[in-house]
Write a protein that holds these residues in place. Sequence first.
Motif, mmCIF file in Angstrom:
data_model
loop_
_atom_site.group_PDB
_atom_site.id
_atom_site.type_symbol
_atom_site.label_atom_id
_atom_site.label_comp_id
_atom_site.label_asym_id
_atom_site.label_seq_id
_atom_site.Cartn_x
_atom_site.Cartn_y
_atom_site.Cartn_z
ATOM 1 N N SER A 3 63.961 -22.573 -83.310
ATOM 2 C CA SER A 3 63.068 -22.040 -82.285
ATOM 3 C C SER A 3 62.181 -20.932 -82.855
ATOM 4 O O SER A 3 60.991 -20.876 -82.535
ATOM 5 N N THR A 4 62.703 -20.099 -83.719
ATOM 6 C CA THR A 4 61.870 -19.033 -84.295
ATOM 7 C C THR A 4 60.763 -19.638 -85.150
ATOM 8 O O THR A 4 59.616 -19.181 -85.127
ATOM 9 N N ARG A 9 54.932 -21.152 -85.606
ATOM 10 C CA ARG A 9 53.879 -22.177 -85.700
ATOM 11 C C ARG A 9 52.884 -22.020 -84.541
ATOM 12 O O ARG A 9 51.656 -22.030 -84.748
ATOM 13 N N ALA A 10 53.404 -21.878 -83.321
ATOM 14 C CA ALA A 10 52.553 -21.775 -82.131
ATOM 15 C C ALA A 10 51.645 -20.543 -82.230
ATOM 16 O O ALA A 10 50.436 -20.611 -81.926
ATOM 17 N N LEU A 11 52.224 -19.452 -82.688
ATOM 18 C CA LEU A 11 51.437 -18.224 -82.856
ATOM 19 C C LEU A 11 50.328 -18.439 -83.864
ATOM 20 O O LEU A 11 49.177 -18.006 -83.682
ATOM 21 N N ALA A 14 47.504 -20.312 -82.340
ATOM 22 C CA ALA A 14 46.740 -19.432 -81.447
ATOM 23 C C ALA A 14 45.881 -18.447 -82.245
ATOM 24 O O ALA A 14 44.792 -18.032 -81.799
ATOM 25 N N ALA A 15 46.393 -18.110 -83.438
ATOM 26 C CA ALA A 15 45.682 -17.108 -84.234
ATOM 27 C C ALA A 15 44.405 -17.669 -84.848
ATOM 28 O O ALA A 15 43.492 -16.909 -85.198
ATOM 29 N N VAL A 16 44.343 -19.046 -84.987
ATOM 30 C CA VAL A 16 43.182 -19.645 -85.661
ATOM 31 C C VAL A 16 41.847 -19.243 -84.997
ATOM 32 O O VAL A 16 40.994 -18.616 -85.637
ATOM 33 N N ALA A 49 47.174 -20.758 -93.353
ATOM 34 C CA ALA A 49 47.933 -21.883 -93.915
ATOM 35 C C ALA A 49 49.341 -21.428 -94.311
ATOM 36 O O ALA A 49 50.335 -22.133 -94.081
ATOM 37 N N ALA A 50 49.419 -20.257 -94.900
ATOM 38 C CA ALA A 50 50.723 -19.743 -95.310
ATOM 39 C C ALA A 50 51.610 -19.490 -94.103
ATOM 40 O O ALA A 50 52.819 -19.692 -94.132
ATOM 41 N N TRP A 51 50.943 -19.067 -93.014
ATOM 42 C CA TRP A 51 51.698 -18.727 -91.798
ATOM 43 C C TRP A 51 52.134 -19.991 -91.081
ATOM 44 O O TRP A 51 53.307 -20.193 -90.805
ATOM 45 N N GLY A 52 51.147 -20.848 -90.803
ATOM 46 C CA GLY A 52 51.421 -21.961 -89.887
ATOM 47 C C GLY A 52 51.606 -23.287 -90.563
ATOM 48 O O GLY A 52 51.865 -24.278 -89.887
#
Lengths: 490, 232
Positions: A3-4, A9-11, A14-16, A49-52
């Motif tokens: 879940s974390t 991923r969802a964040l 949204a950040a894009v 990319a590194a994040w999501g």
Amino acid sequence: MFSTLQRARALAWAAVPLALALITAAGRWAGANAPTIGSIYLVVVLGLAAWGGWAVGATASVAAMLCFNYFFLPPFGSLNIAEPANWVALLSFLAASTFASRLVANARRQAEEAQRRRREVETLYDLCFSLFAVSQRPGVLGEAAARTLRALGADTGTLVLLDDQGGEVVSAIGEERLEIADAALARAREGRIFELAGRVHIPLEVGGRVNGVLVARGIAAPRTVLEPAGRLLALAVERERLLGEAAHLEAVRESDTLKTSLLRAVSHDLRTPLTAMGLEVESLGCHLADRPEAMASVRGLSLEQERLTRRIDNLLALARLEAGLARPHPEGVPPGSLFRSARESLELILAGRPVEVRVAPRCPDLWADPSLALEIVVNLLENAARSAPAGSPLELAAAPAGPGRVRVEVSDRGPGLPAGVRRMLQTPRDLRPGAAQGSGDSASGGLGLRIARSFAEAGGGSLALLDRAGGGTVARLDLPAAPEAEEGEA
Amino acid sequence: MTRTTPLILVVDDDPSIRQTLTRELALAGYDAISAADGVEGKAVFEERRPDLVITDLAMPRLDGLGLLAAVRKMDATPVLVLSVRGEEEDKVRALDLGADDYVTKPFSLRELFARLRTQLRRAGAAAEVLRFPGLEIDLARRAVVQEGREIRLTPTELAILELLASHAGRPVTLRQIIATVWKGAPATTADTVRVHVGSLRRKIEPDPGNPRYIGTEPWVGYRFLAEEEQGT
């Protein structure tokens, strides 16, 4: 755990738009030129990319390309491109950002994979350690199973030990007890992890043998750790089994030691007073040598002492046999020596009775444990002396009996064997004293014969009681002959 | 030691046996003293230096084997062990540790005194020729003569015969035979000894099935049965 990751991923998704909008606004406000803003877009795309991950990176690079084109490449405010050189800049931005975000995302994924594997190894290591700690104390398989289930994050579970016959539930954790169907147990024996009715069945396999199955519900740990965890628990089960076997063997050994020392103590404690008594009687005999009427009593005492000694010898021999402590140590025994020792052992019982000894010329030595051979012949001789009328002759004979065998015969002119003794000798190996219950004294005689037969068999021989032609009994003992010595030098 | 009558030490934890033996020994003309266990026996031995020790094997505090070891450290005094049937290993161990003979409980006074006399007689110069009824062993010439007829023996048989005959009346364990005759060669087993004794018997015994010279001691080894003839 999952879940974390999903929230991250969802964040990132949204950040894009937020990040791109921010950069675009800031670039417009500062009046940044195309190369500057291009490199800033690139950095932001790599970060996303590194994040999501790769998908976020790819989306961000397309969106960044469009923003770059719309706001910073002339003609501004449209997706058209005036100069062909800017096409090259735009496409290289797209290629660079896509490729780089792919690389970054891969690196990220590998790092996560490594992290996950590290956690698995940690889980197994902890499990291994706790199982080892548990199995230092025997009889706590339930605890080992509980620790395994906890390490796997399961909320409910059961350990079933499997043997050739079936299964045995040894422990359970959780609110409810998991009932395991026979079909599931049969499938577990195949040795592969499977899921059935919402439960994971982990066969415990060691050395190609399934010795149990761990059934669990609500496992949080990744599937990859289930098999090694199962193997660890299987080792704990196996260890428990071996510990049990070792304890059993130790108990058997201890009981043998106990039997030996008990027999020794009894033997010593019985023979010591008997020896003292015999010495006193003998001494009395010396002092009363000139009083014939007293000497009759002394002889009677000596005879009884000898008989008592024989009884004790017989009972102790029987006890040694039953305790499995009578192991023969064969050596070459000349029949003449054996007969002499036997007659010496029964000096008083045989007193006043002629005993004829015949050893055939070139009769080989017996290959027998001398103590057992003596016990056999003494018992046969005593039995003969007991059954034959006083003063009637006994015969001891030894002769070769076919290759590698010697036949020893103890013959008397008594009334022949009582039916009870004969029947008893025919029943196999029932050595209980009670089994020898016959009429009067023949009971103890029967015991002596049984011991003789058991010792004969223990020494690779046989004993038969036969009717003697002309009346009486022949006890026929067949024993191995000693190996022939080779002539020549050593 | 200048004594006219031999001093015998009896060590046994059983008071009846101790009393009877000391009394009978005294009646038979020996000086007898006694001790109740190995520790006491050792102390008495040190103080009195008896000519012979008779000891039980199973005793509290210090057993017969322990006492034997202690005695052997001090002297070559003959030690006679009282053993119990069924404890053959202890008997063999005692003999290998240097005990000179044993009697098995229950034993008779006659038997005990016979063994005792053999042990006390033992001391004396080594003879050149061992003479037994019907058998002569010339140790110097390494020749064996039976009833006036010389017998050919292999060197191994001769060595075994010499060992047994020079211990006439006393038991010799298989281990002692292997150590003396084979110099403890590692491949030598009890069976090797038995095979050679078997062929020796066939050569020197008038009736090998009923030996006159070499008797078998169950579990232990052999005992030369004939008594040495006294005189030249």
